[in-house]
Write an enzyme that holds these catalytic residues in place. Sequence first.
Site, PDB file in Angstrom:
ATOM      1  CB  VAL A  73      -0.925   0.011   1.232  1.00  0.00           C
ATOM      2  CG1 VAL A  73      -1.875   1.206   1.166  1.00  0.00           C
ATOM      3  CG2 VAL A  73      -1.704  -1.296   1.329  1.00  0.00           C
ATOM      4  N   PRO A  74       0.691   2.146  -0.969  1.00  0.00           N
ATOM      5  CG  PRO A  74       0.241   3.196  -3.011  1.00  0.00           C
ATOM      6  CD  PRO A  74      -0.249   2.095  -2.096  1.00  0.00           C
ATOM      7  CB  CYS A  75       4.221   5.108   2.581  1.00  0.00           C
ATOM      8  SG  CYS A  75       5.354   6.064   1.543  1.00  0.00           S
ATOM      9  CD  GLN A  76      -1.437   8.333   5.951  1.00  0.00           C
ATOM     10  OE1 GLN A  76      -1.933   9.424   5.718  1.00  0.00           O
ATOM     11  NE2 GLN A  76      -2.019   7.451   6.734  1.00  0.00           N
ATOM     12  NE  ARG A  91       1.127  10.498  -0.110  1.00  0.00           N
ATOM     13  CZ  ARG A  91       2.197  11.204   0.228  1.00  0.00           C
ATOM     14  NH1 ARG A  91       3.405  10.735  -0.036  1.00  0.00           N
ATOM     15  NH2 ARG A  91       2.072  12.363   0.834  1.00  0.00           N
TER      16      ARG A  91
END
Length: 437
Positions: A73-76, A91
Amino acid sequence: MQQFRFIDLFAGIGGFRLGLEAVGGVCVASAEIDQQAIKVYRQNWPTDGVDHNLGDITAIQQLPAHDVLVGGVPCQPWSIAGKNQAFDDPRGQLWADVIRLVQINQPKAFIFENVKGLVDPRNRLCLEIILDSFKDLGYSVFYKLLNSFDFGVAQNRDRVFIVGIQQKLDLNGFSFPEYTESEQRLYHILDNLEVPETKLESIPIQRNLFGERIDVGYNKLTPRGAFNDFFILNDIRNGPTSIHSWEIYPTTEREKQICMIIMRNRRNSRYGDCDGNPMSYQDIAELVAGLAEKELQTLVEKRILRQYPDGKYEFFNRRLSGGIDGTYRIFLPNARFFGTLTARGMHDEIAEISVSGANAEEYKHNFIQQVLIPKRYRKITVSEAARLQGFPGSFQFHSNQSANFRLIGNSVAPPVIVALGKALQCVKLFEQELCEV
Protein backbone atom coordinates in the site's frame (compact mmCIF):
# COMPACT_ATOMS: atom_id res chain seq x y z
CA MET A 1 3.34 -27.61 -2.85
CA GLN A 2 -0.01 -26.12 -1.81
CA GLN A 3 -1.57 -24.05 -4.59
CA PHE A 4 -3.64 -20.94 -3.95
CA ARG A 5 -5.02 -17.98 -5.89
CA PHE A 6 -4.01 -14.42 -5.14
CA ILE A 7 -4.68 -10.88 -6.37
CA ASP A 8 -1.79 -8.43 -6.58
CA LEU A 9 -2.90 -4.90 -5.57
CA PHE A 10 -0.54 -1.97 -6.12
CA ALA A 11 1.37 -4.53 -8.15
CA GLY A 12 4.28 -2.34 -9.22
CA ILE A 13 6.69 -4.51 -11.17
CA GLY A 14 5.62 -7.74 -9.48
CA GLY A 15 7.65 -8.26 -6.33
CA PHE A 16 4.72 -9.89 -4.54
CA ARG A 17 3.92 -12.01 -7.58
CA LEU A 18 7.47 -13.34 -7.90
CA GLY A 19 7.49 -14.36 -4.25
CA LEU A 20 4.07 -16.00 -4.13
CA GLU A 21 4.42 -17.84 -7.43
CA ALA A 22 7.60 -19.42 -6.04
CA VAL A 23 5.53 -21.12 -3.32
CA GLY A 24 2.57 -22.27 -5.42
CA GLY A 25 0.55 -19.10 -5.83
CA VAL A 26 -1.44 -18.42 -9.00
CA CYS A 27 -2.08 -14.76 -9.79
CA VAL A 28 -5.64 -14.24 -11.07
CA ALA A 29 -5.48 -10.44 -11.37
CA SER A 30 -3.40 -7.39 -10.54
CA ALA A 31 -4.07 -3.70 -10.04
CA GLU A 32 -1.65 -0.93 -11.02
CA ILE A 33 -1.94 2.55 -12.55
CA ASP A 34 1.73 3.50 -13.05
CA GLN A 35 2.29 3.08 -16.79
CA GLN A 36 6.01 2.35 -16.51
CA ALA A 37 5.35 -0.30 -13.87
CA ILE A 38 2.58 -1.81 -16.01
CA LYS A 39 4.96 -2.07 -18.97
CA VAL A 40 7.56 -3.95 -16.92
CA TYR A 41 4.88 -6.19 -15.38
CA ARG A 42 3.53 -7.15 -18.81
CA GLN A 43 7.03 -7.83 -20.15
CA ASN A 44 7.50 -10.45 -17.46
CA TRP A 45 3.93 -11.78 -17.42
CA PRO A 46 2.44 -11.45 -20.93
CA THR A 47 -1.34 -11.04 -20.99
CA ASP A 48 -2.03 -13.68 -23.68
CA GLY A 49 -4.63 -11.34 -25.14
CA VAL A 50 -6.51 -10.87 -21.85
CA ASP A 51 -5.65 -7.87 -19.70
CA HIS A 52 -5.90 -8.89 -16.04
CA ASN A 53 -4.93 -5.43 -14.74
CA LEU A 54 -7.89 -4.12 -12.76
CA GLY A 55 -6.53 -0.57 -12.80
CA ASP A 56 -7.42 1.98 -10.13
CA ILE A 57 -8.48 0.22 -6.93
CA THR A 58 -10.64 3.17 -5.89
CA ALA A 59 -13.04 2.20 -8.69
CA ILE A 60 -13.04 -1.55 -7.97
CA GLN A 61 -15.81 -3.35 -6.10
CA GLN A 62 -16.00 -7.10 -6.74
CA LEU A 63 -12.72 -8.92 -7.32
CA PRO A 64 -12.21 -12.22 -9.17
CA ALA A 65 -12.31 -15.30 -6.93
CA HIS A 66 -9.13 -15.58 -4.88
CA ASP A 67 -7.71 -16.90 -1.62
CA VAL A 68 -5.17 -14.23 -0.70
CA LEU A 69 -5.18 -10.48 -1.28
CA VAL A 70 -1.75 -8.82 -1.25
CA GLY A 71 -0.17 -5.47 -1.95
CA GLY A 72 2.34 -2.83 -0.98
CA VAL A 73 0.00 0.00 0.00
CA PRO A 74 1.51 3.37 -1.00
CA CYS A 75 2.78 5.14 2.10
CA GLN A 76 1.47 8.42 3.39
CA PRO A 77 3.38 11.06 5.36
CA TRP A 78 2.67 9.55 8.77
CA SER A 79 1.97 12.73 10.68
CA ILE A 80 -1.74 12.35 11.38
CA ALA A 81 -3.00 14.33 14.37
CA GLY A 82 -6.22 12.50 15.16
CA LYS A 83 -8.60 9.74 14.18
CA ASN A 84 -10.88 11.98 12.12
CA GLN A 85 -7.96 13.01 9.90
CA ALA A 86 -6.36 9.57 9.73
CA PHE A 87 -7.17 8.93 6.08
CA ASP A 88 -7.58 12.48 4.76
CA ASP A 89 -4.32 12.29 2.83
CA PRO A 90 -4.95 10.70 -0.62
CA ARG A 91 -2.37 8.01 0.13
CA GLY A 92 -3.96 7.33 3.48
CA GLN A 93 -7.32 7.01 1.72
CA LEU A 94 -5.91 4.03 -0.17
CA TRP A 95 -5.87 2.12 3.12
CA ALA A 96 -9.61 2.79 3.36
CA ASP A 97 -10.03 1.35 -0.14
CA VAL A 98 -8.01 -1.73 0.79
CA ILE A 99 -10.18 -2.26 3.88
CA ARG A 100 -13.29 -1.82 1.71
CA LEU A 101 -12.10 -4.47 -0.76
CA VAL A 102 -11.36 -6.90 2.06
CA GLN A 103 -14.86 -6.31 3.45
CA ILE A 104 -16.56 -6.88 0.10
CA ASN A 105 -14.51 -9.87 -1.08
CA GLN A 106 -13.60 -11.64 2.18
CA PRO A 107 -10.34 -13.33 1.12
CA LYS A 108 -9.13 -16.19 3.31
CA ALA A 109 -6.03 -14.15 4.07
CA PHE A 110 -4.18 -10.98 3.16
CA ILE A 111 -0.63 -9.64 3.27
CA PHE A 112 -0.03 -5.90 3.10
CA GLU A 113 3.30 -4.08 3.20
CA ASN A 114 4.17 -0.53 4.23
CA VAL A 115 7.11 1.62 5.28
CA LYS A 116 8.47 1.27 8.81
CA GLY A 117 7.10 4.70 9.75
CA LEU A 118 3.71 3.06 10.21
CA VAL A 119 4.90 1.46 13.47
CA ASP A 120 6.56 4.61 14.78
CA PRO A 121 5.09 5.51 18.21
CA ARG A 122 3.96 8.85 16.76
CA ASN A 123 1.71 6.96 14.34
CA ARG A 124 0.28 4.47 16.81
CA LEU A 125 -3.26 5.75 16.25
CA CYS A 126 -3.03 5.21 12.48
CA LEU A 127 -1.80 1.65 12.94
CA GLU A 128 -4.53 0.89 15.47
CA ILE A 129 -7.21 2.18 13.09
CA ILE A 130 -5.95 -0.11 10.33
CA LEU A 131 -5.63 -3.18 12.58
CA ASP A 132 -8.98 -2.63 14.30
CA SER A 133 -10.72 -2.17 10.95
CA PHE A 134 -9.52 -5.58 9.80
CA LYS A 135 -10.40 -7.19 13.14
CA ASP A 136 -13.92 -5.77 12.88
CA LEU A 137 -14.23 -7.57 9.53
CA GLY A 138 -13.58 -10.92 11.22
CA TYR A 139 -9.84 -11.35 10.78
CA SER A 140 -7.07 -12.38 13.12
CA VAL A 141 -4.42 -9.77 12.41
CA PHE A 142 -0.67 -9.92 12.91
CA TYR A 143 1.99 -7.35 12.12
CA LYS A 144 5.76 -7.19 12.33
CA LEU A 145 8.69 -5.12 11.13
CA LEU A 146 10.82 -7.35 8.88
CA ASN A 147 14.21 -6.55 7.39
CA SER A 148 14.99 -7.97 3.96
CA PHE A 149 18.55 -8.60 5.14
CA ASP A 150 17.22 -11.33 7.43
CA PHE A 151 15.86 -13.24 4.43
CA GLY A 152 18.99 -13.45 2.32
CA VAL A 153 18.74 -10.03 0.67
CA ALA A 154 21.93 -7.95 0.91
CA GLN A 155 20.04 -4.76 1.71
CA ASN A 156 19.14 -3.00 4.95
CA ARG A 157 15.41 -2.66 4.25
CA ASP A 158 12.89 -2.45 7.10
CA ARG A 159 9.25 -2.80 6.12
CA VAL A 160 6.03 -3.44 8.04
CA PHE A 161 3.98 -6.48 7.05
CA ILE A 162 0.37 -6.89 8.13
CA VAL A 163 -1.07 -10.41 7.80
CA GLY A 164 -4.71 -11.28 8.30
CA ILE A 165 -6.48 -14.67 8.38
CA GLN A 166 -10.25 -15.19 8.58
CA GLN A 167 -11.20 -16.00 12.17
CA LYS A 168 -13.96 -18.38 11.05
CA LEU A 169 -11.34 -20.68 9.52
CA ASP A 170 -10.27 -21.40 13.11
CA LEU A 171 -6.60 -21.56 12.19
CA ASN A 172 -4.20 -21.07 15.05
CA GLY A 173 -0.47 -20.85 15.19
CA PHE A 174 0.48 -18.31 12.52
CA SER A 175 3.90 -16.88 13.18
CA PHE A 176 6.15 -14.72 11.10
CA PRO A 177 9.01 -16.55 9.39
CA GLU A 178 12.30 -17.05 11.17
CA TYR A 179 15.41 -15.21 10.09
CA THR A 180 17.99 -16.91 7.91
CA GLU A 181 21.73 -16.49 8.22
CA SER A 182 23.68 -15.47 5.14
CA GLU A 183 27.41 -15.26 4.55
CA GLN A 184 27.10 -13.37 1.28
CA ARG A 185 28.97 -10.12 0.75
CA LEU A 186 28.50 -7.37 -1.79
CA TYR A 187 31.39 -8.67 -3.88
CA HIS A 188 29.32 -11.85 -4.38
CA ILE A 189 26.45 -9.80 -5.83
CA LEU A 190 27.81 -6.65 -7.47
CA ASP A 191 30.03 -6.48 -10.54
CA ASN A 192 33.78 -5.95 -10.90
CA LEU A 193 34.65 -5.54 -7.23
CA GLU A 194 37.94 -6.52 -5.68
CA VAL A 195 37.67 -9.58 -3.45
CA PRO A 196 39.16 -8.63 -0.07
CA GLU A 197 42.09 -10.58 1.29
CA THR A 198 41.38 -9.56 4.89
CA LYS A 199 38.00 -9.64 6.58
CA LEU A 200 37.22 -6.62 8.74
CA GLU A 201 36.21 -8.87 11.61
CA SER A 202 39.89 -9.82 11.94
CA ILE A 203 40.83 -6.25 12.84
CA PRO A 204 41.89 -6.21 16.52
CA ILE A 205 39.19 -5.32 19.02
CA GLN A 206 39.53 -1.78 20.38
CA ARG A 207 39.55 -1.40 24.19
CA ASN A 208 39.39 1.59 26.53
CA LEU A 209 41.71 2.39 29.44
CA PHE A 210 39.82 -0.05 31.66
CA GLY A 211 40.20 -2.91 29.19
CA GLU A 212 36.53 -2.78 28.18
CA ARG A 213 35.70 -3.43 24.54
CA ILE A 214 34.68 -0.43 22.45
CA ASP A 215 31.91 -1.37 20.04
CA VAL A 216 32.71 0.63 16.95
CA GLY A 217 29.90 -0.60 14.69
CA TYR A 218 27.33 2.09 13.94
CA ASN A 219 24.64 -0.03 12.29
CA LYS A 220 22.37 -2.66 13.81
CA LEU A 221 23.47 -5.15 11.14
CA THR A 222 27.17 -4.69 11.90
CA PRO A 223 28.60 -7.40 14.20
CA ARG A 224 29.51 -6.18 17.68
CA GLY A 225 33.15 -5.23 17.98
CA ALA A 226 33.64 -4.93 14.22
CA PHE A 227 34.25 -1.78 12.23
CA ASN A 228 31.49 -0.64 9.90
CA ASP A 229 32.11 -2.00 6.43
CA PHE A 230 30.98 1.32 5.00
CA PHE A 231 32.04 4.93 5.51
CA ILE A 232 29.70 7.85 6.17
CA LEU A 233 30.47 11.19 4.53
CA ASN A 234 29.01 13.89 6.75
CA ASP A 235 29.93 16.99 8.74
CA ILE A 236 27.57 16.66 11.70
CA ARG A 237 28.51 13.35 13.35
CA ASN A 238 31.79 11.79 14.42
CA GLY A 239 33.05 8.23 14.68
CA PRO A 240 35.68 5.78 13.41
CA THR A 241 34.03 5.54 9.99
CA SER A 242 32.75 9.11 9.64
CA ILE A 243 34.61 11.30 7.16
CA HIS A 244 34.21 15.07 7.13
CA SER A 245 34.62 17.60 4.35
CA TRP A 246 37.62 19.16 6.10
CA GLU A 247 39.35 15.77 5.84
CA ILE A 248 38.73 15.73 2.08
CA TYR A 249 39.15 19.36 1.00
CA PRO A 250 42.50 21.17 1.41
CA THR A 251 42.43 22.63 4.93
CA THR A 252 44.98 23.65 7.55
CA GLU A 253 45.26 21.96 10.93
CA ARG A 254 43.81 25.11 12.47
CA GLU A 255 40.77 24.94 10.17
CA LYS A 256 40.28 21.27 11.01
CA GLN A 257 40.35 22.16 14.69
CA ILE A 258 37.75 24.91 14.24
CA CYS A 259 35.43 22.55 12.37
CA MET A 260 35.73 19.80 14.98
CA ILE A 261 34.93 22.27 17.76
CA ILE A 262 31.83 23.50 15.92
CA MET A 263 30.70 19.93 15.24
CA ARG A 264 31.09 18.90 18.88
CA ASN A 265 29.18 21.92 20.23
CA ARG A 266 26.45 22.67 17.69
CA ARG A 267 23.99 20.33 19.45
CA ASN A 268 24.40 22.09 22.79
CA SER A 269 21.04 23.39 24.01
CA ARG A 270 22.55 26.80 24.81
CA TYR A 271 22.62 27.51 21.06
CA GLY A 272 19.04 26.40 20.33
CA ASP A 273 16.48 23.63 20.58
CA CYS A 274 17.34 21.79 17.36
CA ASP A 275 19.50 18.71 16.92
CA GLY A 276 22.26 20.96 15.60
CA ASN A 277 22.05 24.75 15.74
CA PRO A 278 23.67 27.62 13.83
CA MET A 279 26.27 29.43 15.95
CA SER A 280 27.30 33.07 15.92
CA TYR A 281 30.87 34.26 15.60
CA GLN A 282 30.75 35.17 19.30
CA ASP A 283 29.58 31.65 20.19
CA ILE A 284 32.45 30.05 18.28
CA ALA A 285 35.02 32.59 19.50
CA GLU A 286 34.26 31.56 23.09
CA LEU A 287 35.36 28.04 22.17
CA VAL A 288 38.28 28.75 19.81
CA ALA A 289 41.12 30.81 21.24
CA GLY A 290 42.11 33.82 19.15
CA LEU A 291 39.48 33.20 16.48
CA ALA A 292 39.22 35.84 13.76
CA GLU A 293 35.96 36.04 11.83
CA LYS A 294 37.98 35.96 8.61
CA GLU A 295 38.84 32.35 9.47
CA LEU A 296 35.15 31.47 9.38
CA GLN A 297 34.72 33.38 6.12
CA THR A 298 37.53 31.30 4.59
CA LEU A 299 35.66 28.13 5.55
CA VAL A 300 32.54 29.59 3.92
CA GLU A 301 34.54 30.17 0.72
CA LYS A 302 35.66 26.54 0.84
CA ARG A 303 32.00 25.46 1.12
CA ILE A 304 32.61 23.83 4.48
CA LEU A 305 30.54 26.42 6.37
CA ARG A 306 27.63 28.59 5.29
CA GLN A 307 26.50 31.91 6.76
CA TYR A 308 22.86 32.81 7.25
CA PRO A 309 21.41 36.33 6.87
CA ASP A 310 21.41 36.73 10.66
CA GLY A 311 25.19 36.23 10.62
CA LYS A 312 25.22 32.78 12.23
CA TYR A 313 27.29 29.92 10.85
CA GLU A 314 26.35 26.33 10.05
CA PHE A 315 27.97 23.50 8.11
CA PHE A 316 27.38 23.68 4.38
CA ASN A 317 26.55 19.95 4.44
CA ARG A 318 24.11 20.21 7.32
CA ARG A 319 21.89 17.21 6.50
CA LEU A 320 23.18 13.77 7.47
CA SER A 321 21.63 11.83 4.59
CA GLY A 322 22.69 14.50 2.08
CA GLY A 323 26.31 13.49 2.53
CA ILE A 324 29.14 15.45 0.95
CA ASP A 325 29.13 16.36 -2.75
CA GLY A 326 26.08 14.14 -3.22
CA THR A 327 27.54 11.02 -1.60
CA TYR A 328 26.31 9.86 1.80
CA ARG A 329 27.80 6.39 2.33
CA ILE A 330 30.38 4.34 0.49
CA PHE A 331 30.11 0.60 1.09
CA LEU A 332 33.13 -1.68 0.83
CA PRO A 333 33.06 -4.85 -1.32
CA ASN A 334 33.09 -7.06 1.78
CA ALA A 335 30.03 -5.34 3.30
CA ARG A 336 27.20 -7.65 4.32
CA PHE A 337 24.52 -5.28 3.06
CA PHE A 338 23.85 -2.14 1.01
CA GLY A 339 21.69 0.84 1.95
CA THR A 340 17.93 0.95 1.49
CA LEU A 341 16.85 1.32 -2.13
CA THR A 342 14.13 3.97 -2.43
CA ALA A 343 11.94 5.36 -5.17
CA ARG A 344 13.39 8.83 -4.57
CA GLY A 345 16.93 7.66 -5.23
CA MET A 346 19.82 7.34 -2.84
CA HIS A 347 23.22 8.81 -2.07
CA ASP A 348 24.99 5.51 -1.36
CA GLU A 349 27.79 4.19 -3.56
CA ILE A 350 30.09 1.16 -3.72
CA ALA A 351 33.88 1.13 -3.41
CA GLU A 352 35.68 -0.76 -6.17
CA ILE A 353 38.44 -2.00 -3.89
CA SER A 354 38.72 -3.17 -0.30
CA VAL A 355 40.71 -1.60 2.50
CA SER A 356 41.72 -2.72 5.95
CA GLY A 357 43.79 -1.44 8.85
CA ALA A 358 45.31 -2.42 12.18
CA ASN A 359 43.22 0.16 14.04
CA ALA A 360 40.49 2.72 13.47
CA GLU A 361 42.87 5.50 12.44
CA GLU A 362 44.71 3.37 9.90
CA TYR A 363 41.47 1.93 8.55
CA LYS A 364 40.05 5.42 7.94
CA HIS A 365 43.34 6.76 6.54
CA ASN A 366 43.61 3.88 4.07
CA PHE A 367 40.05 4.44 2.90
CA ILE A 368 40.60 8.15 2.29
CA GLN A 369 43.88 7.60 0.45
CA GLN A 370 43.00 4.48 -1.53
CA VAL A 371 39.28 4.95 -2.26
CA LEU A 372 38.01 8.45 -1.59
CA ILE A 373 40.72 10.72 -3.01
CA PRO A 374 41.35 8.65 -6.19
CA LYS A 375 37.52 8.29 -6.53
CA ARG A 376 37.59 4.51 -6.69
CA TYR A 377 33.88 4.26 -5.97
CA ARG A 378 30.74 4.40 -8.11
CA LYS A 379 26.96 4.25 -8.16
CA ILE A 380 25.30 0.87 -8.52
CA THR A 381 23.71 -0.18 -11.82
CA VAL A 382 20.08 -1.12 -12.44
CA SER A 383 20.92 -4.82 -12.65
CA GLU A 384 22.82 -4.56 -9.36
CA ALA A 385 19.89 -2.76 -7.70
CA ALA A 386 17.60 -5.56 -8.89
CA ARG A 387 19.86 -8.19 -7.34
CA LEU A 388 20.02 -6.22 -4.09
CA GLN A 389 16.21 -6.27 -4.04
CA GLY A 390 16.13 -10.04 -4.64
CA PHE A 391 15.00 -10.09 -8.29
CA PRO A 392 16.27 -12.90 -10.54
CA GLY A 393 18.74 -12.16 -13.33
CA SER A 394 16.14 -13.16 -15.93
CA PHE A 395 13.76 -10.36 -14.94
CA GLN A 396 13.16 -7.81 -17.72
CA PHE A 397 13.21 -4.11 -16.87
CA HIS A 398 12.19 -0.84 -18.53
CA SER A 399 14.30 0.79 -21.23
CA ASN A 400 14.35 3.97 -19.11
CA GLN A 401 17.12 3.48 -16.56
CA SER A 402 15.96 6.27 -14.24
CA ALA A 403 12.50 4.73 -14.16
CA ASN A 404 14.01 1.37 -13.22
CA PHE A 405 15.66 2.73 -10.07
CA ARG A 406 12.33 4.23 -9.01
CA LEU A 407 10.41 1.03 -9.78
CA ILE A 408 12.91 -1.19 -7.98
CA GLY A 409 12.97 1.14 -4.98
CA ASN A 410 9.18 1.00 -4.80
CA SER A 411 9.04 -2.79 -4.98
CA VAL A 412 8.80 -5.31 -2.21
CA ALA A 413 11.72 -7.76 -1.89
CA PRO A 414 10.52 -11.11 -3.35
CA PRO A 415 12.50 -13.33 -0.91
CA VAL A 416 10.58 -11.83 2.02
CA ILE A 417 7.31 -12.68 0.28
CA VAL A 418 8.50 -16.25 -0.32
CA ALA A 419 9.01 -16.63 3.43
CA LEU A 420 5.61 -15.09 4.24
CA GLY A 421 3.89 -17.33 1.70
CA LYS A 422 5.41 -20.40 3.33
CA ALA A 423 4.35 -19.15 6.74
CA LEU A 424 0.73 -18.96 5.54
CA GLN A 425 0.94 -22.47 4.13
CA CYS A 426 2.17 -23.77 7.46
CA VAL A 427 -1.11 -22.94 9.18
CA LYS A 428 -2.85 -25.24 6.67
CA LEU A 429 -4.71 -22.35 5.11
CA PHE A 430 -4.96 -23.99 1.69
CA GLU A 431 -4.70 -27.73 2.39
CA GLN A 432 -5.02 -29.97 5.41
CA GLU A 433 -1.40 -31.07 5.54
CA LEU A 434 1.67 -30.27 7.56
CA CYS A 435 4.59 -28.37 6.14
CA GLU A 436 7.99 -27.16 7.16
CA VAL A 437 9.53 -23.80 6.37
